[in-house]
Design a protein around this motif. Structure first.
Motif, PDB file in Angstrom:
ATOM      1  N   LEU A   1      25.183  -0.764 -10.824  1.00 36.26           N
ATOM      2  CA  LEU A   1      25.377   0.468 -11.831  1.00 36.26           C
ATOM      3  C   LEU A   1      26.511   1.242 -11.354  1.00 36.26           C
ATOM      4  O   LEU A   1      27.371   1.827 -12.079  1.00 36.26           O
ATOM      5  N   PHE A   2      26.725   1.417  -9.939  1.00 38.26           N
ATOM      6  CA  PHE A   2      27.528   2.492  -9.622  1.00 38.26           C
ATOM      7  C   PHE A   2      28.805   2.041  -8.791  1.00 38.26           C
ATOM      8  O   PHE A   2      29.404   2.670  -7.872  1.00 38.26           O
ATOM      9  N   ASP A   3      29.052   0.669  -8.761  1.00 36.88           N
ATOM     10  CA  ASP A   3      29.856   0.007  -7.643  1.00 36.88           C
ATOM     11  C   ASP A   3      31.324   0.116  -8.268  1.00 36.88           C
ATOM     12  O   ASP A   3      32.410  -0.337  -6.994  1.00 36.88           O
ATOM     13  N   GLY A   4      31.543   0.933  -9.404  1.00 38.30           N
ATOM     14  CA  GLY A   4      33.110   1.145  -9.627  1.00 38.30           C
ATOM     15  C   GLY A   4      33.723  -0.227 -10.216  1.00 38.30           C
ATOM     16  O   GLY A   4      34.938  -0.049 -10.618  1.00 38.30           O
ATOM     17  N   SER A   5      33.014  -1.397 -10.401  1.00 36.42           N
ATOM     18  CA  SER A   5      33.760  -2.478 -10.979  1.00 36.42           C
ATOM     19  C   SER A   5      33.831  -2.132 -12.426  1.00 36.42           C
ATOM     20  O   SER A   5      33.127  -1.306 -13.111  1.00 36.42           O
ATOM     21  N   SER A   6      34.270  -3.198 -13.045  1.00 41.19           N
ATOM     22  CA  SER A   6      34.546  -3.243 -14.670  1.00 41.19           C
ATOM     23  C   SER A   6      33.094  -3.271 -15.296  1.00 41.19           C
ATOM     24  O   SER A   6      33.127  -2.985 -16.386  1.00 41.19           O
ATOM     25  N   THR A   7      32.265  -3.887 -14.562  1.00 36.97           N
ATOM     26  CA  THR A   7      30.961  -4.120 -15.077  1.00 36.97           C
ATOM     27  C   THR A   7      29.960  -3.056 -14.740  1.00 36.97           C
ATOM     28  O   THR A   7      28.918  -3.468 -14.981  1.00 36.97           O
ATOM     29  N   SER A   8      30.649  -2.011 -14.171  1.00 33.40           N
ATOM     30  CA  SER A   8      29.587  -0.881 -13.700  1.00 33.40           C
ATOM     31  C   SER A   8      29.920   0.372 -14.736  1.00 33.40           C
ATOM     32  O   SER A   8      30.362   0.068 -15.880  1.00 33.40           O
ATOM     33  N   MET A   9      28.981   1.389 -14.467  1.00 35.18           N
ATOM     34  CA  MET A   9      29.035   2.337 -15.203  1.00 35.18           C
ATOM     35  C   MET A   9      29.914   3.585 -14.582  1.00 35.18           C
ATOM     36  O   MET A   9      29.985   4.549 -14.901  1.00 35.18           O
TER      37      MET A   9
ATOM     38  N   ARG B   1      26.710  -6.167 -19.699  1.00 35.76           N
ATOM     39  CA  ARG B   1      27.035  -4.720 -19.243  1.00 35.76           C
ATOM     40  C   ARG B   1      28.487  -4.305 -20.169  1.00 35.76           C
ATOM     41  O   ARG B   1      28.467  -3.274 -20.357  1.00 35.76           O
ATOM     42  N   LYS B   2      29.205  -5.255 -20.207  1.00 36.66           N
ATOM     43  CA  LYS B   2      30.482  -4.819 -20.782  1.00 36.66           C
ATOM     44  C   LYS B   2      30.358  -4.386 -22.244  1.00 36.66           C
ATOM     45  O   LYS B   2      30.916  -3.417 -22.853  1.00 36.66           O
ATOM     46  N   ASP B   3      29.559  -5.071 -22.854  1.00 37.05           N
ATOM     47  CA  ASP B   3      29.121  -4.824 -24.314  1.00 37.05           C
ATOM     48  C   ASP B   3      28.631  -3.372 -24.301  1.00 37.05           C
ATOM     49  O   ASP B   3      28.998  -2.530 -25.151  1.00 37.05           O
ATOM     50  N   TYR B   4      27.675  -3.025 -23.350  1.00 35.84           N
ATOM     51  CA  TYR B   4      27.152  -1.553 -23.403  1.00 35.84           C
ATOM     52  C   TYR B   4      28.152  -0.651 -23.157  1.00 35.84           C
ATOM     53  O   TYR B   4      28.318   0.517 -23.670  1.00 35.84           O
ATOM     54  N   VAL B   5      28.928  -1.029 -22.014  1.00 34.79           N
ATOM     55  CA  VAL B   5      30.067  -0.031 -21.730  1.00 34.79           C
ATOM     56  C   VAL B   5      31.043   0.208 -22.789  1.00 34.79           C
ATOM     57  O   VAL B   5      31.415   1.490 -23.245  1.00 34.79           O
ATOM     58  N   GLN B   6      31.229  -0.991 -23.697  1.00 35.49           N
ATOM     59  CA  GLN B   6      32.410  -1.009 -24.839  1.00 35.49           C
ATOM     60  C   GLN B   6      31.614   0.083 -25.803  1.00 35.49           C
ATOM     61  O   GLN B   6      32.413   0.854 -26.525  1.00 35.49           O
ATOM     62  N   ALA B   7      30.432  -0.037 -26.061  1.00 34.80           N
ATOM     63  CA  ALA B   7      29.679   0.963 -26.997  1.00 34.80           C
ATOM     64  C   ALA B   7      29.813   2.317 -26.895  1.00 34.80           C
ATOM     65  O   ALA B   7      29.950   3.043 -27.661  1.00 34.80           O
ATOM     66  N   VAL B   8      29.633   2.502 -25.547  1.00 31.47           N
ATOM     67  CA  VAL B   8      29.690   4.038 -24.874  1.00 31.47           C
ATOM     68  C   VAL B   8      31.156   4.530 -25.161  1.00 31.47           C
ATOM     69  O   VAL B   8      31.186   5.646 -25.609  1.00 31.47           O
ATOM     70  N   GLN B   9      31.993   3.622 -24.909  1.00 34.21           N
ATOM     71  CA  GLN B   9      33.411   4.116 -24.984  1.00 34.21           C
ATOM     72  C   GLN B   9      33.780   4.367 -26.367  1.00 34.21           C
ATOM     73  O   GLN B   9      34.548   5.097 -26.838  1.00 34.21           O
TER      74      GLN B   9
END
Ligand SMILES: [Cu+2]
Length: 390
Positions: A169-177, A78-86
């Motif tokens: 997906l939406f829990d607001g954690s560092s591994t969410s969107m 999940r973090k890898d995906y978030v980082q790619a979007v960022q």
């Protein structure tokens, strides 16, 4: 025969007639997450056993990319995906300013592309194919330009449908969107062209937690549904920097992410033809059902529910991956209909226009090659697509 048995019998006859294979016992009263898993297994075994969708050019079922449920990804994935979007949010745009003057980032290219073709790609014959191509190009940008090694994940609307804020997906954690928006007092949203009122969630303001907290977007809103969220004057391409806003609204998933709607669209009464299926997903076949497409947008609300600029919300891509997955499931179960399209070339056929054809080119504004719809109909065609959902 009671009602459930009757429905089940109808269901069986529809599926066996259409696809010619046996289905596991699907139950309208079962949990939609369980039913979706059963449909998924059925689709995978059908593909493994060979299907008309396997017209491979360098692609095969074994070689195909696997697009997975956000909840099935590990925390690291999940973090890898978030980082790619960022990463693509930080990159410079490559779109032509003549049609994307407000784009300030590579991420914005995909928003501007959507706003430029909005009226041609919703409630028209290319709705599914255009969004499949847009999503595929976005996934490729994450991989090729930002070093992402995974594939596009999807948002399973049925999971945590009663309380989306508890979902990974939406829990607001560092591994969410990212989580909900800040509280913003408003009176719900008017969706579906203003015909249906949806109650507010607990947000409505800027995203307040998680990786996309305070995210700045640059285009829109153009046609927002949420009370108090004012459209920017001028055109849908005007530069209008603002924070990404959400009002996570479980009311809509609780109401419409149901087993009945899932079965109806994929193998039931609304699945028999591409016409019925598309009308069901875009929300105008069964009275009282807003359709899964509008449902996901309305669940994000605010920026994510704007007809033109909804790709401002990064969850747009997970939502559309799920739309694409439902289409993919339906295609596997309906091989005779899988390569057909339905609709004209103008939104709701207004003004009246000719029917779309599979030879029509999908307009990518020169950002990507315009491809005929026929090239986007099979996810295992290998030209260019080569993926399945897992
Ligand atoms: Cu769209």
């Amino acid at each position: 025969m009671d009602l459930t048995m009757l429905r089940f019998a109808c269901l069986l006859s529809v599926v066996s007639r259409v696809a010619g294979f046996a289905i596991p016992p699907l139950d309208y009263n079962a949990d939609p997450v369980v039913v979706l898993d059963q449909l998924q297994q059925l689709a995978i075994s059908t593909l493994q056993n060979g299907s008309q969708l396997l017209l491979s050019q360098g692609c095969s079922f074994t070689r195909a990319a696997r697009r997975r449920d956000w909840e099935a990804l590990s925390q690291a994935e999940r973090k890898d995906y978030v980082q790619a979007v960022q990463c693509i949010i930080e990159k410079k745009p490559i779109s032509d300013p003549t049609w994307a003057s407000a784009a300030r980032t590579r991420y914005d290219d995909f928003v501007a592309l959507h706003t430029n073709v909005t009226l041609a790609v919703h409630n028209t014959g290319n709705f599914f194919a255009w969004h499949r191509y847009h999503l595929w190009a976005y996934e490729a940008a994450l991989r090729d330009e930002c070093g992402y090694k995974g594939y596009q994940p999807y948002w399973n609307w049925f999971s945590h449908r009663d309380n989306l804020l508890e979902s990974p997906l939406f829990d607001g954690s560092s591994t969410s969107m990212g989580g909900d928006g800040e509280f913003f007092k408003h009176n719900g949203s008017l969706i579906d062209g203003g015909s249906l009122w949806i109650p507010s969630g607990k947000g409505g303001g800027c995203v307040k937690s998680g990786p996309f907290k305070g995210m700045q977007v640059h285009i829109g809103p153009t046609m927002p549904d949420m009370d108090g969220f004012v459209p920017v004057g001028g055109g849908s391409n005007d530069y209008n920097p603002h924070c990404l806003r959400r009002d996570i609204t479980s009311y809509v998933t609780k109401t419409w992410a149901t087993t009945a709607n899932l079965l109806n669209a994929t193998i039931g009464a609304a699945s028999a033809t591409i016409r019925d299926f598309q009308l069901e997903i875009e929300g105008s076949l069964s009275p009282g059902n807003i359709g899964f497409h509008l449902m996901g947008h309305a669940a994000m609300a605010a920026d994510g529910a704007d007809l033109y600029t909804s790709p401002n919300d990064p969850v747009f891509y997970l939502h559309h991956a799920m739309i694409d997955r439902i289409w993919w499931l339906w295609q596997v179960f309906h091989p005779e209909e899988a390569r057909k399209i339905f609709g004209t070339i103008t939104m709701f056929n207004t003004p009246p226009s000719r029917n779309a054809t599979v030879d029509d080119l999908l307009d990518m504004k020169g950002l990507y090659p315009d491809r005929p719809i026929s090239e986007l109909l099979g996810t295992l065609d290998g030209s260019p697509l080569c993926y399945v959902y897992a």
